[in-house]
Design a protein around this motif. Structure first.
Motif, mmCIF file in Angstrom:
data_model
loop_
_atom_site.group_PDB
_atom_site.id
_atom_site.type_symbol
_atom_site.label_atom_id
_atom_site.label_comp_id
_atom_site.label_asym_id
_atom_site.label_seq_id
_atom_site.Cartn_x
_atom_site.Cartn_y
_atom_site.Cartn_z
ATOM 1 N N LYS A 82 0.835 -1.195 0.000
ATOM 2 C CA LYS A 82 0.000 0.000 0.000
ATOM 3 C C LYS A 82 0.880 1.260 0.000
ATOM 4 C CE LYS A 82 -3.571 -0.724 2.428
ATOM 5 N NZ LYS A 82 -4.418 -0.989 3.582
ATOM 6 N N LEU A 85 2.568 1.699 -3.384
ATOM 7 C CA LEU A 85 1.605 2.266 -4.338
ATOM 8 C C LEU A 85 1.457 3.774 -4.121
ATOM 9 C CD1 LEU A 85 -1.347 -0.294 -4.521
ATOM 10 C CD2 LEU A 85 0.090 0.460 -6.416
ATOM 11 N N ILE A 102 -2.236 0.728 -13.962
ATOM 12 C CA ILE A 102 -1.574 -0.521 -13.591
ATOM 13 C C ILE A 102 -2.388 -1.663 -14.182
ATOM 14 C CG2 ILE A 102 -2.784 -0.710 -11.364
ATOM 15 C CD1 ILE A 102 -0.091 -1.834 -10.234
ATOM 16 N N THR A 104 -2.967 -5.954 -14.212
ATOM 17 C CA THR A 104 -2.712 -7.195 -13.485
ATOM 18 C C THR A 104 -3.564 -8.303 -14.086
ATOM 19 O OG1 THR A 104 -2.433 -8.129 -11.261
ATOM 20 C CG2 THR A 104 -4.461 -6.879 -11.670
ATOM 21 N N GLN A 111 -4.092 -8.691 -5.648
ATOM 22 C CA GLN A 111 -3.658 -7.433 -6.251
ATOM 23 C C GLN A 111 -4.854 -6.596 -6.688
ATOM 24 O OE1 GLN A 111 -2.367 -10.447 -6.674
ATOM 25 N NE2 GLN A 111 -0.253 -10.382 -7.354
ATOM 26 N N TYR A 115 -5.358 -2.823 -5.284
ATOM 27 C CA TYR A 115 -5.381 -1.664 -6.170
ATOM 28 C C TYR A 115 -6.688 -0.884 -6.029
ATOM 29 C CZ TYR A 115 -1.442 -4.212 -8.224
ATOM 30 O OH TYR A 115 -0.266 -4.898 -8.408
ATOM 31 N N GLN A 116 -7.806 -1.602 -5.940
ATOM 32 C CA GLN A 116 -9.094 -0.916 -5.808
ATOM 33 C C GLN A 116 -9.220 -0.243 -4.440
ATOM 34 O OE1 GLN A 116 -12.483 -2.975 -8.128
ATOM 35 N NE2 GLN A 116 -10.948 -4.593 -7.768
ATOM 36 N N SER A 118 -6.855 1.036 -2.951
ATOM 37 C CA SER A 118 -5.950 2.185 -3.041
ATOM 38 C C SER A 118 -6.470 3.265 -3.992
ATOM 39 C CB SER A 118 -4.565 1.716 -3.495
ATOM 40 O OG SER A 118 -4.013 0.838 -2.540
ATOM 41 N N PHE A 120 -7.752 2.832 -7.225
ATOM 42 C CA PHE A 120 -7.732 2.554 -8.660
ATOM 43 C C PHE A 120 -9.102 2.025 -9.081
ATOM 44 C CE2 PHE A 120 -3.267 2.604 -7.713
ATOM 45 C CZ PHE A 120 -2.638 2.992 -8.880
ATOM 46 N N LYS A 153 -5.962 5.450 -11.984
ATOM 47 C CA LYS A 153 -6.230 6.398 -10.894
ATOM 48 C C LYS A 153 -5.892 7.780 -11.397
ATOM 49 C CE LYS A 153 -5.406 7.080 -5.991
ATOM 50 N NZ LYS A 153 -4.722 6.542 -4.807
#
Length: 155
Positions: A82, A85, A102, A104, A111, A115-116, A118, A120, A153
């Motif tokens: 985290k 990122l 990003i 994946t 992951q 990412y979500q 965070s 994204f 993002k």
């Protein structure tokens, strides 16, 4: 964890690139070497120990992509991913980019969640990306990795 505890530095010499860590996120040395030609590699250290890696690659004047991000297995689950990122986002802003993307695998459940969480958002799916670009099949979580899920993002 405090973001200041994680020290990020750009790798200047090819001999210092941590391929073992990069291969955790991307099993293809060929793919890694390809995006390292145009990307910038950063290493993350915690208490002077190498624990993570990040590769950023410019897409265009407003968009930059995280091509590879990995945290040493023994250090996973501690919040370093985290923080890394967040550092990628900070670096991207400093460099003047407006969007961070990003990609994946469809099988990369952890992951995709990270990412979500965070911030994204799923932008698109690149169908059969891994089937077309990797010689060996990739399996994660009992699922064949076939498609790339691209998240973005805005900053």
């Amino acid at each position: 964890m405090n973001i200041k505890e994680l020290k990020i530095e750009q790798v200047k010499e090819n001999k210092d690139i941590p391929f073992k860590l990069l291969k955790m996120a991307d099993p293809s040395r060929e793919q890694i070497e390809s995006y390292l030609k145009t990307g910038s590699c950063y290493i993350a250290k915690h208490q002077s120990k190498l624990i993570g890696v990040l590769v950023l690659n410019s897409v265009n004047s407003t968009t930059i992509e995280i091509k590879n991000i990995a945290i040493k297995e023994s250090e996973q689950g501690k919040g370093f991913g985290k923080v890394l990122l967040q550092q990628a986002e900070n670096l991207s802003k400093e460099l003047g980019y407006k969007k961070l993307i990003i990609g994946t695998g469809n099988s990369s459940i952890g992951q995709l969640a990270l990412y979500q969480k965070s911030g994204f958002e799923i932008d698109r799916i690149d169908k059969n990306f891994f089937l077309k670009n990797y010689k060996e099949p990739i399996f994660e979580n009992g699922i064949q990795c076939k498609h790339m899920v691209v998240l973005e993002k805005k900053m």
